[in-house]
Design a protein around this motif. Structure first.
Motif, PDB file in Angstrom:
ATOM      1  N   UNK A  18       0.974  -1.210  -0.037  1.00 28.13           N
ATOM      2  CA  UNK A  18      -0.152  -0.221  -0.015  1.00 28.13           C
ATOM      3  C   UNK A  18       1.286   1.641  -0.829  1.00 28.13           C
ATOM      4  N   UNK A  19       2.074   1.093   0.462  1.00 23.07           N
ATOM      5  CA  UNK A  19       2.938   2.126   0.224  1.00 23.07           C
ATOM      6  C   UNK A  19       2.935   3.046  -1.459  1.00 23.07           C
ATOM      7  N   UNK A  20       3.109   2.339  -1.917  1.00 29.07           N
ATOM      8  CA  UNK A  20       3.428   2.718  -3.605  1.00 29.07           C
ATOM      9  C   UNK A  20       1.485   3.436  -4.507  1.00 29.07           C
ATOM     10  N   UNK A  21       1.096   3.165  -3.426  1.00 24.36           N
ATOM     11  CA  UNK A  21      -0.573   3.518  -4.488  1.00 24.36           C
ATOM     12  C   UNK A  21      -0.332   5.379  -3.826  1.00 24.36           C
ATOM     13  N   UNK A  22      -0.080   5.032  -2.549  1.00 26.25           N
ATOM     14  CA  UNK A  22      -0.171   6.334  -1.688  1.00 26.25           C
ATOM     15  C   UNK A  22       0.672   7.695  -2.847  1.00 26.25           C
ATOM     16  N   UNK A  23       1.988   6.628  -2.442  1.00 25.93           N
ATOM     17  CA  UNK A  23       3.355   7.484  -2.826  1.00 25.93           C
ATOM     18  C   UNK A  23       2.684   7.910  -4.312  1.00 25.93           C
ATOM     19  N   UNK A  24       2.084   7.092  -5.419  1.00 32.65           N
ATOM     20  CA  UNK A  24       1.275   7.632  -6.679  1.00 32.65           C
ATOM     21  C   UNK A  24       0.375   8.501  -6.751  1.00 32.65           C
ATOM     22  N   UNK A  25      -0.213   9.060  -5.637  1.00 37.78           N
ATOM     23  CA  UNK A  25      -0.853   9.329  -4.976  1.00 37.78           C
ATOM     24  C   UNK A  25      -0.798  11.072  -4.777  1.00 37.78           C
ATOM     25  N   UNK A  26       0.289  11.154  -4.351  1.00 36.65           N
ATOM     26  CA  UNK A  26       1.201  12.099  -3.765  1.00 36.65           C
ATOM     27  C   UNK A  26       1.723  13.001  -4.776  1.00 36.65           C
TER      28      UNK A  26
END
Length: 211
Positions: A18-26
């Motif tokens: 889940x850190x991957x989509x969080x970084x993409x969205x940011x």
């Protein structure tokens, strides 16, 4: 005439990472890009397990801000429940830039590859493929079986970019932090989508240049 909103659809499936989509969205927000977010039922369990944050339909703005670790002030973001098959992204007439499926579980990859449309995430990805829009799929599972590989090949042949969550180390070497490795993968996703970012130091052709 008002310019039509054209978001990036970000689909979060139930794979770990889940850190991957969080970084993409940011990074999409930092680039001024609008986002339409779809979080699968399985992804809610993974977010809860990996972050301790519950992702709830009725409180999605608060939960998204907590997950991203920053307020949503000024961010252009819409949320579509995964069970809403009448949602905007379920139709090809709903204008978007493309879709980023990150992380992509083996179940999500299989469902998209065979056109299952089990939920809105799978349906939206299928719609973007048929409309020939950019679709980036980020599998994280390892090792993989023959069926997994066949589904990834089918996605590739349908026009998707298959981008495994495989971080490079040339930006920071063995001393790379977990966030730097996450940002590397997120940056490669945005590269594939054509969205500018500064998430990692690019290879310059000179050994040790970034250290």
């Amino acid at each position: 005439m008002t310019e039509q909103r054209r978001p990036w659809v970000v689909g979060v499936s139930g794979a770990s990472g889940t850190p991957y989509p969080a970084a993409v969205i940011r990074a999409l927000f930092d680039a001024g890009e609008p986002v339409d977010l779809i979080v699968s039922r399985a992804a809610r369990l993974t977010i809860l397990d990996e972050t301790g944050i519950s992702f709830r339909d009725a409180h999605w703005k608060d939960d998204l801000a907590a997950w991203l670790g920053r307020p949503l002030d000024g961010a252009d973001v819409a949320f579509w429940p995964a069970g809403d098959l009448a949602a905007g992204p379920s139709s090809g007439s709903y204008q978007v830039n493309g879709m980023l499926v990150v992380p992509a579980s083996t179940a999500a990859c299989a469902g998209i590859a065979i056109g299952l449309s089990k939920d809105l995430l799978q349906r939206a990805a299928e719609v973007n493929l048929k409309e020939r829009r950019p679709v980036v799929v980020v599998p994280r599972e390892t090792p993989v079986t023959r069926s997994h590989l066949e589904h990834l090949i089918a996605l590739h042949d349908a026009g998707a970019v298959v981008l495994p969550a495989s971080p490079g180390f040339y930006s920071a070497g063995a001393a790379a932090t977990a966030q730097q490795l996450v940002d590397f993968v997120a940056g490669k996703v945005l590269d594939a989508a054509g969205v500018p970012h500064s998430l990692f130091t690019r290879w310059s052709g000179e050994l040790g240049h970034s250290r």
